[in-house]
Design a protein around this motif. Structure first.
Motif, short mmCIF file in Angstrom:
data_model
loop_
_atom_site.label_atom_id
_atom_site.label_comp_id
_atom_site.label_asym_id
_atom_site.label_seq_id
_atom_site.Cartn_x
_atom_site.Cartn_y
_atom_site.Cartn_z
N VAL A 1 0.84 -1.20 0.00
CA VAL A 1 0.00 0.00 0.00
C VAL A 1 0.88 1.24 0.00
O VAL A 1 0.60 2.20 -0.72
N ASN A 2 1.94 1.21 0.78
CA ASN A 2 2.87 2.34 0.80
C ASN A 2 3.46 2.58 -0.59
O ASN A 2 3.55 3.72 -1.05
N GLN A 3 3.85 1.51 -1.26
CA GLN A 3 4.39 1.63 -2.62
C GLN A 3 3.34 2.19 -3.57
O GLN A 3 3.64 3.03 -4.42
N ALA A 4 2.10 1.76 -3.43
CA ALA A 4 1.01 2.26 -4.27
C ALA A 4 0.79 3.75 -4.03
O ALA A 4 0.61 4.52 -4.98
N VAL A 5 0.81 4.17 -2.79
CA VAL A 5 0.62 5.58 -2.46
C VAL A 5 1.74 6.43 -3.06
O VAL A 5 1.48 7.47 -3.68
N ILE A 6 2.97 5.98 -2.93
CA ILE A 6 4.10 6.70 -3.53
C ILE A 6 3.94 6.77 -5.05
O ILE A 6 4.16 7.81 -5.67
N LEU B 1 0.75 4.27 -17.52
CA LEU B 1 -0.09 3.07 -17.61
C LEU B 1 0.50 1.89 -16.83
O LEU B 1 -0.20 1.30 -15.99
N PRO B 2 1.78 1.54 -17.02
CA PRO B 2 2.31 0.43 -16.21
C PRO B 2 2.37 0.77 -14.72
O PRO B 2 2.19 -0.11 -13.87
N ILE B 3 2.57 2.04 -14.40
CA ILE B 3 2.58 2.45 -13.00
C ILE B 3 1.20 2.26 -12.39
O ILE B 3 1.06 1.76 -11.27
N GLU B 4 0.17 2.64 -13.14
CA GLU B 4 -1.22 2.49 -12.65
C GLU B 4 -1.57 1.01 -12.47
O GLU B 4 -2.25 0.65 -11.51
N ILE B 5 -1.12 0.16 -13.37
CA ILE B 5 -1.36 -1.28 -13.23
C ILE B 5 -0.68 -1.79 -11.96
O ILE B 5 -1.27 -2.56 -11.19
N PHE B 6 0.54 -1.32 -11.71
CA PHE B 6 1.27 -1.68 -10.48
C PHE B 6 0.49 -1.22 -9.25
O PHE B 6 0.36 -1.97 -8.27
N ILE B 7 -0.05 0.00 -9.30
CA ILE B 7 -0.81 0.54 -8.17
C ILE B 7 -2.02 -0.34 -7.87
O ILE B 7 -2.25 -0.73 -6.71
N ILE B 8 -2.78 -0.67 -8.90
CA ILE B 8 -3.96 -1.51 -8.70
C ILE B 8 -3.55 -2.88 -8.15
O ILE B 8 -4.18 -3.39 -7.22
N TYR B 9 -2.51 -3.44 -8.71
CA TYR B 9 -2.01 -4.74 -8.23
C TYR B 9 -1.67 -4.68 -6.74
O TYR B 9 -2.10 -5.53 -5.96
N ARG B 10 -0.92 -3.65 -6.33
CA ARG B 10 -0.50 -3.53 -4.94
C ARG B 10 -1.69 -3.25 -4.00
O ARG B 10 -1.72 -3.73 -2.88
N LEU B 11 -2.65 -2.47 -4.47
CA LEU B 11 -3.80 -2.13 -3.62
C LEU B 11 -4.74 -3.32 -3.40
O LEU B 11 -5.49 -3.32 -2.43
N PHE B 12 -4.69 -4.29 -4.30
CA PHE B 12 -5.62 -5.42 -4.19
C PHE B 12 -4.94 -6.74 -3.86
O PHE B 12 -5.56 -7.80 -3.98
N GLN B 13 -3.69 -6.70 -3.42
CA GLN B 13 -3.04 -7.92 -2.95
C GLN B 13 -3.69 -8.34 -1.63
O GLN B 13 -4.33 -7.54 -0.94
#
Length: 118
Positions: free
Chosen positions: A5-10, A96-108
């Motif tokens: 979540v911290n990584q997603a927020v950053i 786009l790849p950053i946003e995919i990473f964000i969604i991935y991290r937020l929903f782990q």
């Protein structure tokens, strides 16, 4: 807060920063008017609520962010992005790849458990 979540927020802060930079470039090269530039800045200021709320464990913010991401992808696929200023288009491709990473991290699993506890 879980590491993911911290990584997603950053990462969200990074995408907002890149978007603001694109707006500045668009204004500087004359692709957008002063009024459009102000609109961009207002929207990006409102988007700053997401990393704040996510860092506080807001599950609704997580879902709204995911929905906004899905809608933005649909708009891009639907051709709405063809009218975008050049800097916005470039930033969209970069983020786009950053946003995919964000969604991935937020929903782990770890993040989902943490959001449910708040």
């Amino acid at each position: 807060m879980p590491t993911g979540v911290n990584q997603a927020v950053i990462a969200i802060w990074i995408t907002i920063g890149l978007s603001v930079a694109a707006a500045l470039i668009n204004r500087w090269i004359g692709e957008i008017s002063s009024g459009e530039f102000m609109w961009y800045i207002i929207v990006y200021a409102i988007l700053c609520v997401f990393p704040y709320k996510l860092s506080k464990g807001s599950n609704p913010a997580r879902w709204v962010y995911a929905i906004f991401f899905a809608v933005s992808i649909l708009f891009m696929l639907g051709g709405v992005s063809s009218d975008m200023p050049k800097a916005d288009w470039i930033v969209s491709i970069i983020t786009l790849p950053i946003e995919i990473f964000i969604i991935y991290r937020l929903f782990q699993a770890e993040a989902s458990l943490w959001f449910k506890q708040h």
